[in-house]
Structures are given as structure tokens and as C-alpha cells.
Write an enzyme that holds these catalytic residues in place. Sequence first.
Site, short mmCIF file in Angstrom:
data_model
loop_
_atom_site.label_atom_id
_atom_site.label_comp_id
_atom_site.label_asym_id
_atom_site.label_seq_id
_atom_site.Cartn_x
_atom_site.Cartn_y
_atom_site.Cartn_z
CB SER A 508 -1.04 -0.11 0.94
OG SER A 508 -0.19 -0.39 2.60
CE1 TYR A 521 13.98 -0.03 -0.25
CE2 TYR A 521 13.97 1.96 -1.83
CZ TYR A 521 14.47 1.50 -0.55
OH TYR A 521 15.19 2.04 -0.05
#
Length: 1474
Positions: A508, A521
Site C-alpha cells: 500500500s 523497492y
Amino acid sequence: MNYDGTPGLEFGGGNVKVDPAVAVALPKGSTVVCTEPHGVSFWASIGRIDVELLNGELQSFFIKVASKAVGKSMLSGEYESSLAIAAVVPGLVPKPIASGTYESIPDTHFFMCEFREMSGGLPDPKTFATRLTALHEKGISPNGKFGFHTNTYMGNLPQYTGWEDSWEAFFAKSMRMALDHEQNAQGPEPEFDVLVPILFDKVIPRLLRPLESDGRSVKPRLTHNDLWFANVGMDSNTDEVIIFDACCFYAHNEYELGQWKPVCNRFGPEYVAAYHSHMDQSEPVEDYDGRIDLYKLTIRFTSSEMVNRAFTAFSGILTALERGLAHLDFVVHYISGYLLYYLIGGFKPQYHTRPKKSKNGVPYSPCVLITGAGQGIGPATSLWLASKGYTVFASVKNDEELQRIREEIKSRDIKLDFGSIRPMVMDVLSSSSIAAAVDEVTAAISDDKPLIGVVNNAGLCLISPMELTPIDTVRDIFDLDFWAYISVVHAFLPLIKKYQGRFINVGSYGGFVNPPMWAPYCAAKAALEGMTRSWRLELKPFGVGMTTIRPGWTRTHGIGPKISEAWSAYFDQVDEGKVAGVDSMGHLVPLNKTCGDQEKQIYGNMMLKWHELTMAAADGIAETAEHVAKTIHDAMSDAFLQPYYTVGYDALLGQTVRDLVPESIYEVSMARMFEELVDYSRFVNPFIGAEGRIPGYAYGGGDIFVGAAVPFGVVKLGLDTYEEPVNQSALNGGWTPQGWVTGTSMLHASGTGGGPKYGFPSEMPLVSLDGVNLLDNRTYWQRRVGNDIARVGYFRTQLESGVTIQLTATRHAGLREYSFPDADGHVLIDLSHYLPHPTRDWDSQFYAGGEIEVNPEDASYTGFTSIGGGWNMGAPVTVYVCGEFDRRPNTAAAFYGKNTFPVSRHYRSFNNATTPEPTFVGTKARSGPLNNRVGAIFTWDSENTTVVKSRVGVSFISVDKACSYQDQELSWDIGEIEKAAQSEWNRDVFSKIRVDTSPSANQTRLAMLYSSLYFMHLIPSERIGENPLWESEEPYWDDFYTMWDLFRNQVSLWHLIQPAYYESMLRALIDMFKHEGYLPDGRSGNYNGLVQGGSNADNVLADAYVKGLRGKINWTDGYLAVKKNAEVLPYFDQNPVDPQGSLEEGRSALDDWIPLGYVSADRNSRAVSKTVEYSLNDFAVSQIAAGERPGDRELYLRRSAGWQLSWDPEATARGFSGFVMPRYSNGTFHRSYNITNCGDCNWADESYEGTSFEYSFVIPHDVERMIELMGGPQHFEDRLDYVFKPNTSGVDLGVNGLGITTINNIANEPDFQTPYLYNYLNKQWKSVERSRQLANDFFFNSTNGIPGNSDAGALNCWLVWQMLGLYPVVTTPVYLLESPWFEDINVTVNHGRTLRIRAEGLDDRDGRGGFYVQGVSINGQEWSKNWFEHEDAGGIMTNGGEIVFQLGSEQKVWETGVVPPSPGHVVLEDLNTS
């Protein structure tokens, strides 16, 4: 370095006991009333000690405890830093009390200060700035230089603290160390080669030199150096500012502000402004921002290494985010990140049965762990799963959240039928907290309650909106999130593997409008997900710039309810195999479907543009990386994509990249990347085999090397000792348990018998020269105090003189660190030093000359030494040396002295006179015509001798090459070199055989497995580029010590797990034949010898040949080499112990073997063992001839039956008839020969290191004929049973099997295969029973853990095969099936393929017998034979695959197929000539 407590001294649990060293530091007469853990540290164990004073008042102290050398140095540095700050600004730090070493626990250290209760929150900027500027204004360097008087550490990483006159010089060295830390963690990268020179040549001088130019200067001021918000607090009682965890040095005061630059530090602009209201910005002011960015960069590199030092697999991705120089590497990492995921190929998730009640009402309630259960969707997910019957571990980060979630659960009327929710604390940023959570979960789960899921709730939905968030903040948040994620995955992976569960990563990430920051990432997480059977669930119930999920519970708006419904539907359908997951918009995702057509069109158009720009960038014509980022941003701003981010983008992006690269890339097993996260080196016990059955003595032990080395390294840096009494001495590895230390030297062998080899070049630290004769080590040798410390890549000891020695090494160089007591320090360089052989003269080493030159100005020395002799009676080997100390000595001088042993002791010496004294000759000394001894002495006065470091390179070619090794391979950081060595061992050796290493695994077996792998990779020595004898394009190796040991099983394991190294070795052996005329049987110091029996390099080459190893090996020359061994009698080498044949090379008894077909007892020594070995040698020649010269095969195959001509069917012993016996040249047998006693079993005896009883079993190429001659299967079995009965041995085994009383001597190589011969009777269960009994009786995780010489690791390798449940039949492609010691073993074979060995039903703990084989399958085929061949089942040992053993307690004859083959089967009839 963490110290986690020991029974009786742990913090908390009602314990009031402290170590005596701590007790002394407490107020006199006080009583400890309580100890408690306090706070969290990644690097140490921390706690609080409450005491009652004599007057009845209570006082508290803070204590920090760590272990090992790094821990000691860390805590000492913190103590000295606290003292320095307290002296300048009293009260700013908690008052330091003491620093020292525990008395009751080895190698454990502490730092203690007063305890001050602190309140939360940050101090007022003005108040904080006032106190900090006071420190900087008053804390002026005492000597006007930049640096500090001792080592200090940021976290667990050392900082540069050497004294420098210039701030620019000091900072440059600090930056260099920080970059070294970074590269140590992340590995080498091409960008560094471009950017680092620019940094040092342009950036640093441009920004820092003006500070000290044009009349400007910088005062060295005391700085804290790790002043981030977590190291600052407010005293709860006084409201005073407190700082702690200091790692000081004297620096430019603005350096302190570099730590504040990242927004996540919380010391924002108001703190910087408050600080500069007291202290002006340094001139030139216009450079201020650039300087702060530069200072920040140093800290960022250091932080990167600290956070990621255990997770190097993702170095390339994280490196891109840590660098502040430029965004030039974005495109590269953007691609590579997604490649990581798709290189894996992904694991199919394992489906578990849903929670249910069985018919008898017993619930099946599988367990799920939810991280971040107090935030975002965590609470809702936890309660929902519990309501469906799951046992949910709802983890939160602290007690406050724990209480809140408990209240929320209590307040909601949710009926939990048989599910449950167990709130627990797990701070995902604390390794100790995670470890505690693992323990809690482990204790609660079972087969009925398996852990099937670990849900990582990312918790980053609070970033809103990202496009308005500073880049540094985004970067820092991702740092924390990614660190937390891999910490949790790493900790719980063993449990997930055990129960075949899955990780679920809930993403999220807000608005995703910073792709340059976000993409690597996500890619890294995708890689980790693929390696750990993870699923990715992107839950995005909000639009860009708007967040509807907040801390606490999911609300009714947004798409939260839809997500919840989708979860419910998913779990209803997952068992039917219809759905793959839930996407971010609350849709069920069908199997094999990732996103809709509309999404594909949008993503596809974006991907085409992205790929176009990426390819352009690769060609150097892209405008900028930012252009790529903007393109992605534009695509993501599409009306369809804007409201919700979906998993489809990831899937399509990764798939497109995959389509663009060669398919061959995907053959790489990326699962191995994750294995790099496991530090297998921690299981290695370097002292296994360090002593024998007599405690405190090396006699009868493994003769192992104890010290620092890398796999097959040239340098093996360790102690040299002299042990008495000499008849219980074994100096071969240098180290002995109690011997006097005579030096520390660069070269050693390991696990060898006979006369020692090497023990040079040497250094020895001394604290006084009074009464010392530098030519007589008896005047300065030292006992040791305490216990020596050794681990992979590191060794430490303390001498009686008070000197502590630390050692670490690279392939061609070594780093020593000497810590002196409060006295003058001296280091002796003795180039005539070597390991002696005090009980025998003919194979003792001797010094043949040398030269040394010292340079006091740059604290260096160079030279060479030549040492001859040793076990192989070798010619002198010359070793060049280049040494350097880290500080200039007060004096340094070379010396020479008379050599009392100018030639081998076997001949004559001058040792009838008093040992001469040295003559000092300035800076250079040469040996001269009588081989004078040469050396040097370096001296530092007591003010400069706290620590002296020495780094030394060696070469067999030149001084220049030795110096290049010293410069290229070594820094001055001993911890860094140790870590690099451990990484190399983990990567190149230990990770080749991977088993469960979780806390629940058998730790003793882990130690035995990985220690055995360690010892079998110490020698031979890889000396590529270091051949002084001839020029060649072929590799060069040395220290084959010896083939007689290695050929039995060790080369077969190297073939599997080290194919590159092994091919290189074989090429080197053949090259030796080409240039020296013979293959070596033994070789050390660039010289062949000794030959213990046959020409066993023949067996080594044949074993590789029949298993298909080709590569760059010239097998034409290889066959010529073995054929020469079989046909050409070598010249007699005039050796002093066997007047009947050469010991240097070849087969010395061919004068018998060729005309007679056997070796006679009257014309040659070792007739029995040579006959047996020559038979196998000729079979080896026939194996290679079959492919290289087919016409020769039959000749050598028939000659391989020569052992039958030495078989005397009338020889009897212990009720058995028929043995290989000494036979004379006239055909008669030595009928009175003692079949169970070979005398000394040595060079001049009739059998070498084994009796006739034993050698009669050593016919691996024709076991069928051996069984026939022993009277058939039943008689063979009876005889085989007998050799394992205790108290049957008829020979004093001496060092080769001290404590063994059976005829079978597992400590000696000829008997290695004997316990497995039951396979040839189709009674494999007996092979398993016998071999396990031997392993359990004679192999331990202790100093006397092997039953004899390690023999270059051969004995250790026998244990490795035993643990794998396999055993190779040498010179054939056959492997015998036995019984594995681990449930799941993954072996990397043939350059990256995986051989998986599983043991289903293994139950052998606590003496249970659940290890007998009940059945086997190979690559899914039910296997009826107790053996297989190298290429069976689709190439099981070349292409990989799976061998599954079904184990149980029944001693079962499970095999119904044919017995293992006897490929050398030949029947000779003339067995009765007498």
C-alpha cells in the site's frame, strides 16, 4: 557480536546476579535488587541494574553487553566517547561508570553508565542547540588534530579515528572507510569505478579545501557523530537534554549536521537554525549546503552497510537508493530489479486445507501471522481470519498497540467458532523482538496447527500524497519498510518452508508518483516474494492524494468492504484451484490471469515507450533518466489508472522485460540468492580435531590448521607453536592446545602427518627485549592465557606477556593486529623461522637463506626466505614477503646471525655450540654463503603501542607481486577482512550444501556438516599466477597432501560441488606432468613427494573422466600421464627411509609389477599395500583408455587383477581364510606374516597404514571377485561383521586411530569404503547401521572430534558423504545409497543445478533408530537398487533432481535389484603358486 545472556546472568526474570567485573564497578557495599532488559539494540544486549546502597537508597545503572573483538571495541569506544563528552559538558550524557570484560563468560564485554529515565519526544530546538553548541565550543582537540584516541563505532561499524592535521585529509579517509563498508555490504559495482575517483579528486577538494585555505582554518571539535533523534532524549526528572550512544572524534563541527539532513531524522530546519544562532556557518558560506550534503553521504554509506550487512542479495537495488551523487543508475537498477523476480521463475504456492472441524470435533486451525496488526488493514484482516477458524498471531510493535488491539477485540462482538486471535508484540525493526516472536510462534504451532502464512502488512499508506512528499522522506520510509520486510522473511522462512506455507506481502504505497524511488523497492520485494513462495496483494482503496485507510480499523468507505468480500470469496474457492488471488480493486484474479485487456493495452503502450528509452539509455543516447521517470509518471496518470494501482502493472512490466532477454538467463537459480542471507560460517567449529584423545595435546588429533584463511587460499595465517613432550607433539598445523607460541606465520598445511611443512614467513610480538636472543625462540616464546578464539576467517589469542594477537587473511595476504599492554612494543620478523620436527631428522625442514630490507620511514619491510625439506623432503621453496605496519616505529633494524642448521638435520649441523647472538646491520641483511639467518625488529615506545597492525603479502614470484597483493587485498580493518572471508566461504563453499539452519534444527549436526566442509577446503592451495617453475597458460596448484588421501572420496565431492575449482586442479596436475615428467602423488612447496603407495593421481583423473568432466582438460595429455605412471619406473630419489624405491613420484615397484603382476616382498617395500593400490591404479588407466586409447584398455584391465596374484587362499586369521599376503619374487608367500599386525605400518614395512586383514577389503573395482575369494556372500558377510567388533585390532594404531579397537580403522583411508560393502550383498541396512555407528562413535563437535589426522580434509569429507546419505565408488560413476542425516538437503551441483535429497520419516533423535531405508525414489522413479550411476535418472548428478528416501525403524532389505557393479571384474586362476 550480540550477547543474548547466559543462564544466571540474563536481564529480567527475577535475576539479581551480575558478573563479578560488573559488581566491582557498582557502588561499594551495594546490593543488586533487580535486573531488567531495557530498550532494543541491533548490536548488543542492554538492560538496567537496580541496586540498594548502604544508606538504603536505590540507584539504577544502564548496562550494554556484547561479545567478540568487535563488541569489545564498540563498547570501549562508547565508554571513551562518553567520558570525553562528560568532561566537556557534564550531564549531557549519562555519567559513564565502567567498561570491561566479564570474568565468568569468555569473550563478553560490557559498558555501564548511570541510568536516567527519559521522556518521549524531542527537546526544544533552542535548548538542544544550546547544549550541543556548548559541546562543540568547549570540546577542542587536545593535540590540535582531527581524530580520536581510540576506535569508535557507528552501530557495529568502525569509524576512521586516526590523527590527521587536515580536516580534508581526515574526512577523505573517513569517506574511504565508509565506501569500503558499502562495497563490503553491496559488492563491487561498475558505478563506483566511475563515481569514486570523481568524489575524491574533485568533490572533496572542491568543498573542503576552501575551509583551510586563504587564511581560513577549522578547529577540531568534539562531535557525537550519531546524533539522530533516537539517540536524544529529555531527562524525566530535570528536563535536561540527554544524548547517548556516542561514537566521538574531533571533527569540523558542521559534520554533526550531516546526520540531520534526511527528513526522517526529525531534526528539521528549526534545529539547524537554532544551532547556527550560536555558531555561524563556516566560511565560505556559499559552500555550506554542498558540505552538508557531502557529510550526509558518509553517514548514508555507513548506514547502508549497517542495515544491509546481512542481506547482501539485494545490494544492487538498495545501493541505487543510498547514493546521493546522482540518479544516473536509475535505468540500470530499474531493469535489474524486475529481472530478479523473473529469473526466479516463481514458486507455485502450496494449498492448505481450510480451517475445519473433523468428525470427532477436533479442530484443524492453521496459523497465520499478521505483521502491523494494529495499523491499516491489519486489525480487520486479523479478526476476519480468526472468525473463519484460523489461529491468528496479530503482531504489533509495542505494548501500547498491544493494549489497544486487545481492547478493540474485546469491544467487538465477533464469534470465534474455533479460531482464535493471539495479540503479540513484534517490532519489525528489532532483530531481538523478531527472534522472540519466532520463539513464541514456534512453541504454539504443530502439525495440527501449522504456520501456513506470514502476512506482511506494509503500513505505508500514511504517505499522502507522495508527489508532495520530499524525496528523502520517501527514500527513508522505503528503507525502513524494506529492512523490516526482509527481516521478517528471513526469520520466519524456516517455519514457512517446514509447513510449505506462503508469505503474503500486502502493498500500500500511496500514490506511486515517484517511480525512480519506488521501482527498485517493488522489484526487490518481487524478487524476495518469488524466492519465498510469496503472494503479492496490492490493496489500494484510495485515490492519488487521498487516504481512506488510517491507523486503526478499515472504515466502511473506499473499497475496504469489497476487499473483505473478495477475501472471503477467495478462501471459499482457493481449494478448488480456481483463483490466484485478489487484486487491488477487490476482484478475484483467476489462475493464469493477471489483468484485463484494457489494462494490458495501457500498460503495453507504456512499456513500449519505457523499453525504447531503456534501450536508448543503454546505448548512451537517452536524454536523462528523469525522462524515463516522467514517461512512467505520465502513463500512470491515465484516467483508468489514477484511482487505483493494481498488480497488473507489475506482472506485465516483469513479463515484458523477460521477453526481451535471452532465455538462458532464466536457467540461473535465483533461489540461491536468498541462501546468501544465511551465515553458514557461524556453525563452523575451527577447533574440531585440534587435539587427540589425551586432553591438552594435539597427539592423535586431526593435525589441523587453526587460523584465518579463505577457500583453497595461498595464505593460511596462524600461530606456530612448540609442544612438549615431543613424543606427544603434532606441530603440522602450527597450532597446538598448550604449546609455546614462537610466531605467527603466513603459510601452513592442514590435517597432515609426518614432518611439518611451512610455518613461514613469521612475525612475533614482544613486550621486552631484556634477556631475549632473537636467534633463539626459547628466550622469547610465550604461553597463552585464557581460551583462543577462532571462527571462519579470524583468530585471536592472548600471550602471557599481555599481548593480544588478532589474525585475518585473504588469498595472498594477511592482517595482524597486536594489542600491547602498557609497555614498549616490539615485532620480530624472523625469516628463518619454520615449523620443526623434533622427533625425526630426515623430514625436518631447513633454512636455505633469505634477505630482508626495512624502511622505518614508511614502517615497511620486504625480502624473501627459502626453506627446504619437510615431509616430502622438498627442495627449498622461496617465498617473497612485503610487510607494512600502520604506524611508524621509533626504531627498526635488520639483523643476521649464524645458522646452526645450514642443511637438513639428517646430514650435519653446527648445533654443538651455544646459540649465537644476532648482529644488527642497519636496514638490510643478507644470508651470505653459509645461509645466515636474517630478520628485523621494529620497536614502538609505550606511548604509541596500544595497537599496532601489520599487513603482509606473500608471493612465490617477486617482492613486487607480494606488495601488490598487500595493497589490493587488504585494508586495515580486521573486521572487514574477516567479514569478506566469511562471505567467500558462505558463497563458494557452505551454501553448496544447504539444510535447515533454524533454531529447531540439530545444532550439533550443523556444526559437524559445515565444519567438515570447511576443513576439506583448506588445501590444496590455489596458486594461479604463482608458479615460479615454468610459464604456462594452465592453472597452478600446490599442497596436494596427498592423492593417497584425497582420491578415496574427496575428489568426488569436489567434482559435484566445486566443478570449476576441480577442473582447475586437474589441469594443473596434467601440466605438472608435462613440465616435470610425472603426476604428483603428493606435492608441497612446489615439489613432488611423498608416494605412499601407488600413483594415485591416476585414480583422481579416472574418477573425473568416467563422470564426464571435460571442460578445458587436455585428456590426451591426461592419458599419457597415467600411462607413464603405469609403464616407466622412476629414478631412485636416494631417500633415507626406503632404500628399495623412489618416494618422490611414480610407481617405484614397476620392476616387479610389470613382469610378475604383483609387488614382491623381497625386492620392494610395502608389497601388500602397493599390490592392492597398483591394481586400482591400472583399473583407473583402463577407464581413461576406454575413451582415449581403446586398444590399451584390455591390457590395463587385466593388470588391474594383479591383487589376485597376491591372494593366498591358505592364509588364515581369526577363523577366516584367504587374504592378500606378502609374496616373494619366486612365487612363494610369507606364510608367517601376521595378518592382523603390520608392525609400524610404515615406509619399510610390508603394508602401509593398514593390515593385510584390512587391505583384503580394498578392491573397489572388483568386489564381486573379492567376495568369491572370501568364500561367497555368507563368509564375506561374517568377515565383514567381524572387522567391526570391538577389541579385535591386532595393531597399535598410534596417531592413526587412537582409541579405535576394531580391525576396521575409520581413521585411515584404506578402510573408508569398508562399512559400505554390505550394499554388495543387498543388505544396505547393515551399511547404514555400521557407518552411522562409526560416525556416532568417533566424530564429534569437539576438539577431539575426529579419530585421527584430518588428512587434508579426507576424514571430514567421509563424514559429509555419510550425512548426505551417499557414498562414491572411486574410479567409477557409481554412488551407493545410504541414509541422510537431514530431512531436506539441497546440494548445488554442476555449476548451479540443484540435487535435492529428502529423508521422509527420519526419526533418529535421542537414540531412536528411525534412519533405516524403507524405499527410495530418484526423480520420481521408484528405485529398486541400492546404488545409482552419475548419469542415471536423466543425469541426476549433472542436471540435478531429487532423491527421496523413505526411512523408518525397520532393518529392512528393501532393495530387489542387482547389486552394485564390479566394472573391473577379472578372474585369474593361478592363485595357489607357493
